[in-house]
Write a protein that holds these residues in place. Sequence first.
Motif, PDB file in Angstrom:
ATOM      1  N   GLU A  17      -1.045  26.961  97.180  1.00  0.00           N
ATOM      2  CA  GLU A  17      -0.202  27.699  96.252  1.00  0.00           C
ATOM      3  C   GLU A  17      -0.983  28.338  95.097  1.00  0.00           C
ATOM      4  OE1 GLU A  17       2.905  25.424  94.564  1.00  0.00           O
ATOM      5  OE2 GLU A  17       4.129  27.172  94.135  1.00  0.00           O
ATOM      6  N   TYR A  21      -1.593  32.832  93.484  1.00  0.00           N
ATOM      7  CA  TYR A  21      -1.518  33.465  92.178  1.00  0.00           C
ATOM      8  C   TYR A  21      -2.854  34.069  91.788  1.00  0.00           C
ATOM      9  CZ  TYR A  21       3.011  31.301  91.527  1.00  0.00           C
ATOM     10  OH  TYR A  21       4.322  30.957  91.658  1.00  0.00           O
ATOM     11  N   LEU A  22      -3.883  33.378  92.183  1.00  0.00           N
ATOM     12  CA  LEU A  22      -5.198  33.831  91.762  1.00  0.00           C
ATOM     13  C   LEU A  22      -5.802  34.872  92.676  1.00  0.00           C
ATOM     14  CD1 LEU A  22      -7.025  30.620  90.583  1.00  0.00           C
ATOM     15  CD2 LEU A  22      -6.567  32.652  89.269  1.00  0.00           C
TER      16      LEU A  22
ATOM     17  N   PRO B  96      -0.190  36.651  87.041  1.00  0.00           N
ATOM     18  CA  PRO B  96      -0.177  35.522  87.973  1.00  0.00           C
ATOM     19  C   PRO B  96      -1.486  34.743  87.949  1.00  0.00           C
ATOM     20  CG  PRO B  96       0.623  37.498  89.051  1.00  0.00           C
ATOM     21  CD  PRO B  96       0.085  37.913  87.724  1.00  0.00           C
ATOM     22  N   TYR B  99      -1.519  32.535  85.039  1.00  0.00           N
ATOM     23  CA  TYR B  99      -0.574  31.467  85.307  1.00  0.00           C
ATOM     24  C   TYR B  99      -1.194  30.423  86.228  1.00  0.00           C
ATOM     25  CZ  TYR B  99       3.765  29.188  86.748  1.00  0.00           C
ATOM     26  OH  TYR B  99       4.746  28.267  87.013  1.00  0.00           O
ATOM     27  N   GLY B 100      -1.832  30.918  87.285  1.00  0.00           N
ATOM     28  CA  GLY B 100      -2.480  30.014  88.220  1.00  0.00           C
ATOM     29  C   GLY B 100      -3.540  29.161  87.546  1.00  0.00           C
ATOM     30  N   PHE B 104      -2.332  25.020  87.526  1.00  0.00           N
ATOM     31  CA  PHE B 104      -2.798  24.216  88.639  1.00  0.00           C
ATOM     32  C   PHE B 104      -4.120  23.554  88.304  1.00  0.00           C
ATOM     33  CE2 PHE B 104       0.462  25.596  91.342  1.00  0.00           C
ATOM     34  CZ  PHE B 104       0.650  26.950  91.144  1.00  0.00           C
ATOM     35  N   ARG B 185       8.766  27.983  92.462  1.00  0.00           N
ATOM     36  CA  ARG B 185       7.838  28.132  91.343  1.00  0.00           C
ATOM     37  C   ARG B 185       7.670  29.593  90.966  1.00  0.00           C
ATOM     38  NH1 ARG B 185       3.789  25.709  88.475  1.00  0.00           N
ATOM     39  NH2 ARG B 185       3.752  23.675  89.480  1.00  0.00           N
ATOM     40  N   PHE B 186       7.633  30.406  91.984  1.00  0.00           N
ATOM     41  CA  PHE B 186       7.433  31.827  91.709  1.00  0.00           C
ATOM     42  C   PHE B 186       8.574  32.399  90.879  1.00  0.00           C
ATOM     43  CE2 PHE B 186       5.159  35.560  92.118  1.00  0.00           C
ATOM     44  CZ  PHE B 186       5.989  36.606  92.440  1.00  0.00           C
ATOM     45  N   PHE B 189       8.356  31.260  87.431  1.00  0.00           N
ATOM     46  CA  PHE B 189       7.332  32.042  86.756  1.00  0.00           C
ATOM     47  C   PHE B 189       7.918  33.348  86.257  1.00  0.00           C
ATOM     48  CE2 PHE B 189       3.556  33.961  85.602  1.00  0.00           C
ATOM     49  CZ  PHE B 189       3.221  35.047  86.381  1.00  0.00           C
TER      50      PHE B 189
END
Lengths: 302, 281
Positions: A17, A21-22, B96, B99-100, B104, B185-186, B189
Amino acid sequence: MFKILQFSNDKWKKNWEPYFYLLPCLIIIISLILYPLIKAFITSLQSLNFMRPGMTEFVGLENYFKEITSQRTWNSLKITFLFTGFGVLLEFILGFSMALFFNRDFKGKTFLRSILLIPIILSPIVVGLIWRILYNPDAGMINYFLGFLGIKGKAWLAIKETALISLIITDVWQWTPFMFLMLLAGLEGLSQEHFDAAKVDGASGFNLLRYITIPLLKPIIIIAILIRVIDSLRTFDLVFVMTSGGPGMVTEITNYYIYQTAFRYWRMGSAASLAIIFTVIVSVFSFVFIKYLFKTGENLYE
Amino acid sequence: MNSLYKKRNKKFFKGIIFYTVLVIIVFIITFPLIWVILTSLKSHVDTFRMPPKWIFTPTLVHYHDIFTKHPFLNYILNSIIVSFSSTALSLIVGLPAAYGLTRFQIKRNKDIAFFILSTRMAPATLVILPFFILFRSINLIDNLLSLIVLYMIFNLSFVVWMMRGFLREIPTEIDEAAMIDGCSRFLAFIKIIIPLCRSGIIATSIFCLVMSWNEFIFALVLTGQKTRTLPVAITTFIEFSGTHWGQLTAAGTIAMIPLIVFSILTQRQIIRGMTMGAVER
């Protein structure tokens, strides 16, 4: 069976996951940053010259050798570090003094902040243009005001002795507000307790500044100076619009010299090697600088 | 009684010094700008008359000239298109990513962040050489797309760096609360986190817009007549410098005014963005 599928689905999601995003960002940055680095390096090993296309050949480290032994290269490096060194130093001294001076509530504080934001936000091209007009020997306002003081005006940007200093002054004009705003924000973030405790112990004035204020501000001072140094080393616009590296080569900072080599002389190979040399110097310098600043910062936080 | 007067005088005196310094500083900052604006409004004859004429009849002839004798409107439009597009793109990709990075537990989280920051350290000349060679070979010089792509890259590292700081301020409990309530989650976000850090996004966008608007060297090298952006356009006026100061200052004024207005309006955001991460140690 169903349960196993569910479990593996979650685990798969958990592991992958973050990368969703990255991923776009990393792909773009890596490809569009690695590409120029690699290509630049390859080019630096060639004798690519747009004036003689088709005669490109692999010359290994010859370009590097030529540039490192070139007088002009060392001159540009000297000019660059002079420009950055004096510029940032002046900006810091002035900015810090101003921050200390204005660190209180007064009518017009917001107004002052708005005004001081303007030089920072203007394009260096516009700033260079403005100051070029001001420095004009015949019709510029600098000489006009100096006339009131009885000082004879000179062609500031055209004389070897004064050109670099004039550039530095312009740079200081544009970026002192940055130092000021950063340091002021830092000062405002300090809690009153430190000062009260120190005053109870009898500290005042200069001592207060030296043993309390500055150590507490170390993190911000470091960041502000670091940002300015890195940005100042990369100056280009100001030199381009104000002096084009001249007169002679007294204001030819390395960045500008690289540009000249590439887009005036079209010697892409040499320019690439110069650029890489310069980047290495800047990076090494930045890392050493960061390490030094953080070290002294830690010690003084006792 | 005597000492009371002395004290009041001292305070008064100090007050005068304070406001004098204030005025001097404001003057030093604003005079150059005002001078340029004034010069742009002077007729050809008055422009560089010494001693300077402070009272004169203003004229808009230079402004008229730059729009009629040069495709100045095009230049402005080019700058607008490039700045806004690249900022928007870098936000779409960068948010994003930030955010990542903050949500995480990625190994080497700090390394990635530092790597992204280090892209700012390279001098522009290093990056521009290979791209110039590349774009030239695929005929993308004098094409706004090349600028947009390039600006997006260096805006990207900035967006990630800044938004990382802003996102760190938002506690992860909020994400988790939203996800417990059933949204992915998206969606959490997009619908919750992003609106929460709106001010951070605005501050970041402002910086990106300004940086792209003012960018010079990439535009200098990669644009031609059709795609020239404002900063480059201004330098072309300098080629004619001896005779066209009026147009030059008019162009400069047009380049300055939107930024000045913009900075006054968004002052708080800009300063917040600048000092963020530096003050909260």
